[in-house]
Scaffold this active site. Structure first.
Site, short mmCIF file in Angstrom:
data_model
loop_
_atom_site.label_atom_id
_atom_site.label_comp_id
_atom_site.label_asym_id
_atom_site.label_seq_id
_atom_site.Cartn_x
_atom_site.Cartn_y
_atom_site.Cartn_z
N ARG A 1 0.99 -0.80 -0.26
CA ARG A 1 0.22 -0.28 -0.16
C ARG A 1 0.71 1.15 -0.16
NH1 ARG A 1 -5.40 -0.22 0.69
NH2 ARG A 1 -4.95 1.92 0.59
N THR B 1 4.57 -8.54 5.40
CA THR B 1 4.76 -10.08 4.83
C THR B 1 5.16 -9.58 3.85
OG1 THR B 1 2.90 -9.78 4.50
CG2 THR B 1 2.87 -10.69 6.71
C1 26Q Z 1 -10.49 1.20 10.43
C2 26Q Z 1 -11.23 1.94 11.08
C3 26Q Z 1 -12.00 2.02 9.48
C4 26Q Z 1 -11.86 2.20 8.26
C5 26Q Z 1 -10.65 1.41 8.09
C6 26Q Z 1 -9.73 1.02 9.36
C7 26Q Z 1 -8.08 -0.20 8.73
C8 26Q Z 1 -8.66 -1.07 7.60
C9 26Q Z 1 -7.52 -1.36 7.12
C10 26Q Z 1 -7.27 0.20 9.75
C11 26Q Z 1 -5.76 -0.54 9.44
C12 26Q Z 1 -5.81 -1.35 8.55
C13 26Q Z 1 -5.11 -2.64 7.83
C14 26Q Z 1 -4.06 -3.06 8.94
C15 26Q Z 1 -2.77 -3.37 8.07
O1 26Q Z 1 -2.82 -4.21 6.91
N1 26Q Z 1 -1.64 -3.79 8.99
C16 26Q Z 1 -0.93 -4.46 8.59
O2 26Q Z 1 -0.42 -5.87 9.18
C17 26Q Z 1 -0.38 -6.34 8.43
C18 26Q Z 1 -0.42 -7.90 9.34
O3 26Q Z 1 -0.37 -7.59 10.75
C19 26Q Z 1 1.46 -5.85 8.99
O4 26Q Z 1 2.33 -6.88 8.50
C20 26Q Z 1 1.56 -4.70 8.64
O5 26Q Z 1 2.82 -3.89 9.26
C21 26Q Z 1 0.90 -3.63 8.92
O6 26Q Z 1 1.13 -2.30 8.07
#
Ligand code: 26Q
Length: 817
Positions: free
Chosen positions: A553, A660
């Site tokens: 991303r 990952t």
């Molecule tokens: C929250 C509230 C409202 C709308 C969207 C969200 C939202 C959605 C997706 C907040 C966060 C995410 C995704 C987070 C994410 O992908 N984090 C990643 O997780 C991976 C798996 O553990 C890690 O390897 C990454 O480092 C981390 O960034």
């Protein structure tokens, strides 16, 4: 491991089923069928096989009597299923042969499948890898997610700018791998009010929702590798059941009811495209509650169907919360236990707090979810009461631990005081769970040290680490068949379920024949990617060049703009000095930006404009090429990762929880250039310092620099190469006739204060990159390092992650079928 399917596979029956689906399900004939119809008919016929196993697994008495994990996640980024399921079922070659009897080429048909893009990035993909590993190792599991009508938007570029289009992943024909389970549908309420009733002389609170919707489950089979075990990924779709609640209507709340009607049809329409950034929108909270409530009810239904008492819930079910997104499941379970099962608080809390566990995926303050108290009060009035109660009792604990310390109470409270009172979902999760984990060793330490230090003091055994992992089936065996075969020819075929066995390749790292074979596979994968790029983007790539890849991303903290500055520095040096020596490099990017993230979109635009110029500039384009592959998705990653030489993992130290993609690329023989962040730290530990390129500030340096008053101009003024590279953004070099169009990035890095320390890490990054360049020119040395990367990253199998969860958190037992 019993490849039973393989034995019982009846080719003739399968072919008859394909033909039947072609005509009865997809209304076409063998003469007129398109490739897409053939793919659909084939996949439907295959999914019938897995549905049978799914139903058998569901009714298996041993599983019913065993403990299960329920993985609750708003995202499951599963990628294409047909090819991967064939691999797991152990019947790829049989199906290839069978389909060829129908005149169809399997590989062509597999290309017809669209990716179900039901996730943003890392967190959603992790959930998919975990389901694969649970099924492979036969730990009883159900995945619970949402059946979005539109997945993550499709990305294209128009004059360099990101364009978004809706992703109707099911297509008009429906998705062949899913089956509807209408008999398992649930009703879910919203809004309304709470009243007190007398039941057997006790006062009981009862929530009267103002609107109800239907949760329709769709099951997607999660096929265990070479076993008959198939667990469900159960995705809830929201359907409206009534135009409005009669009660609200009679109360005169006509407009609220109308408003509800509009929302009902919308709840599972679309996946929110924000990644690591929360936006407190009502509809998002509705999605979260809809998902939690439907899932919790289904878990209790299964538990009771198996004949278990509700008091025994934690003995048979554990619920893993994938970040705080399903946090509202905690007050929902409490509500059911208190208001519907008639328990008292301490009975209910004992059960609930022994059932939930929570995974934290981020330290970024802007990604920590908080919800407006007034919003929860309106949408879920009874849940808000329960949250107050949880908080009240929790704060009593805090007062006992730290008598008179108001600051501690304010910091730990689930409710954030202020003009707009907010509910802190992470605090709710820590208080309401028996285990909390970070996703890489360093991240988990920072969770303890910086995010939840007081919680750690209060509950010293609660905070744990489980380092992330990736499934070796999809991310090596399936996506890199040539490397897979090469490995199997040397060390046998059990590595896909025992990835540590790859370490046997260490003995071959200096073997010149093996080095040549290994590099020949890499080359073939680079050719495959180059052909894709030529066909789809009409860019010619030199497959002898270093394939330098950053795919993830788009985020400031991931620092695609640091990568870009390095490219500008190469461009500058090449134009200043045509003798400048460097191995030819192809820089490959793929990234989606959240539609509302302005700077992220500007970075995409800048990469595209710089690519356009450099790729057409004969002074440099023998040495430098830049490709931005649009619409990054799982199926694209499957082509890019096997072709990667250099894996860019360059986040500001302390910001990337794990990563990952770093694991996937190392497993496929790429060398990492990265910071001491997330799982990079553990990759370095495994592969050794000489087989990875670590650069930049470490977490403590970052803190010190920020505390001492970081000024990006100090770096800009002191480093002529940095200044020259940045200044290239000012004129019209890359936007002919339109000077200043790339200024935003320049400004964010200088006057904007450079929040992610891009300038501070620039020199160290450039130096590490020049070491990469030197090393690549010694192909023997490079081959050795690449082999050692593949050999030494066995730890990062998601099978190991799941075993860590099982041993340290869930306490499940395998149930072999
Ligand atoms: C929250 C509230 C409202 C709308 C969207 C969200 C939202 C959605 C997706 C907040 C966060 C995410 C995704 C987070 C994410 O992908 N984090 C990643 O997780 C991976 C798996 O553990 C890690 O390897 C990454 O480092 C981390 O960034």
């Amino acid at each position: 491991m019993k490849p039973v399917l393989q034995k019982s596979f009846d080719k003739q029956l399968f072919l008859d089923n394909v033909k039947r689906h072609l005509t009865s399900t997809y209304a076409t004939t063998q003469e007129h069928a398109t490739k897409r119809s053939w793919y659909l008919a084939m996949s439907r016929a295959l999914s019938e096989l897995t549905t049978l196993d799914l139903l058998e697994t569901e009714q298996d008495e041993h599983i019913l009597q065993a403990k299960s994990v329920n993985y609750l996640s708003l995202e499951f980024l599963i990628g294409r299923l047909t090819g991967n399921n064939l691999l797991n079922m152990g019947i790829i070659e049989m199906i290839r042969e069978a389909m060829s009897e129908l005149g169809q080429d399997l590989s062509d048909l597999l290309e017809e499948e669209r990716d179900p893009s039901l996730g943003n990035g890392g967190l959603g993909r992790l959930a998919a890898c975990f389901m694969d590993s649970l099924a492979a190792q036969e730990f009883p599991a159900v995945g619970y997610g949402l059946h979005y009508e539109y997945g993550l938007f499709k990305q294209s570029f128009s004059e360099g700018h990101q364009q978004e289009a809706p992703d109707a992943w099911c297509g008009v024909e429906g998705y062949p791998w899913e089956v509807a389970r209408p008999e398992l549908a649930q009703e879910i309420g919203f809004y309304g009010h709470v009243k007190t009733e007398q039941v057997n002389g006790r006062e009981v609170r009862r929530w009267i929702p103002g609107m109800t919707v239907k949760g329709m489950p769709w099951d997607i089979p999660v096929v265990g590798y070479k076993s008959n075990t198939v667990y469900p990924l159960r995705l809830w779709e929201c359907q409206a059941i009534a135009p409005f609640s009669l009660e609200s209507f009679n109360n005169g709340n006509y407009f609220e009811a109308q408003h509800a009607l509009i929302d009902a049809g919308n709840i599972t329409k679309v996946l929110y495209p924000n990644d690591n950034h929360e936006k407190g929108k009502t509809l998002r909270l509705m999605q979260q509650y809809f998902h939690s409530a439907a899932s919790i009810r289904d878990i209790i239904r299964r538990h009771e169907l198996a004949g278990h008492a509700i008091e025994d819930l934690p003995k048979f079910e554990t619920i893993q919360l994938n970040d705080t997104h399903p946090a509202i499941a905690i007050p929902e379970l409490m509500r059911i236990l208190l208001d519907e099962k008639g328990m008292n608080w301490s009975e209910a809390w004992k059960i609930s707090s022994q059932t939930f566990a929570y995974t934290n995926h981020t330290l970024l303050p802007e990604a920590l979810e908080t919800w407006d108290e007034a919003l929860i009060l309106r949408l879920l009035p009874r849940h808000m009461e329960i949250i107050y109660d949880i908080n009240h009792r929790f704060l009593q604990e805090v007062r006992t631990q730290w008598p008179g310390d108001v600051t501690k109470q304010q910091k730990l409270s689930i409710i954030q005081e202020g003009f707009h009172r907010m509910v802190r979902m992470a605090n709710l999760c820590v208080v309401g769970s028996y285990a909390v984990n970070g996703v890489a060793a360093m991240h988990s330490e920072l969770v303890k040290r910086d995010l939840f230090p007081e919680f750690h003091e209060l509950y010293p055994d609660r905070l744990l680490n489980v380092t992330n992992g990736i499934t070796p089936r999809r991310w090596l065996q399936y996506c890199n068949p040539d490397l897979s075969d090469l490995i199997t020819s040397k060390i046998g075929d059990s590595w896909p379920v025992a990835l540590d066995e790859l370490s046997a390749l260490k003995a071959l790292a200096d073997d010149s024949d093996f080095q040549h074979e290994f590099m020949a596979v890499k080359k073939a994968n680079k050719v495959r990617l180059a052909e894709w790029v030529k066909e789809h983007l009409d860019i010619e790539l030199n497959t002898d060049a270093i394939f330098d890849v950053q795919i993830k991303r788009l985020h400031e903290y991931k620092r695609q703009h640091l990568n870009l500055l390095h490219i500008l520095s190469l461009y500058y040096r090449l134009t200043e000095n045509p003798q400048f020596e460097m191995a030819p490099r192809v820089f490959i990017f793929a990234a989606k930006a959240a539609p509302g993230y302005y700077l992220a979109k500007e970075i995409i635009y800048a990469i595209n404009m710089i690519a356009e110029k450099i790729n057409h500039d004969p002074k440099v384009n023998e040495k430098l090429k830049i490709v931005f592959i649009p619409d990054y998705r799982v199926s694209m990653a499957e082509i890019i990762i096997p072709a990667t030489d250099v894996s860019e993992q360059i986040s500001t130290a302390g910001k990337e929880a794990s990563g990952t993609g770093n694991m996937k690329m190392a497993l496929n023989g790429a060398l990492t250039i990265g910071t001491m962040d997330g799982a990079n730290v553990e990759i370095r530990e495994e592969v050794g310092d000489e087989n990875i390129y670590i650069f930049g500030l470490e977490v403590d340096d970052v803190e010190k620099l920020k505390a001492s008053g970081y000024n990006p101009y100090d770096y800009y003024n002191a480093d002529p190469l940095l200044k020259a590279s940045l200044d290239l953004l000012l004129g019209d070099t890359f936007t002919p006739g339109h000077p200043g169009k790339l200024r935003t990035i320049y400004e964010s890095l200088l006057d904007g204060g450079d929040p992610y320390l891009v300038l501070a890490d620039f020199a160290s990054y450039v130096e590490a990159q020049s070491k990469v360049d030197q090393q690549y020119r010694d192909q023997t040395g490079w081959a050795k390092k690449a082999i050692l990367n593949t050999a030494l990253v066995g730890k990062f199998s998601s099978d190991r992650s799941i075993r860590d969860y099982v041993d340290n958190i869930w306490k499940l037992k395998q149930v072999k079928r």
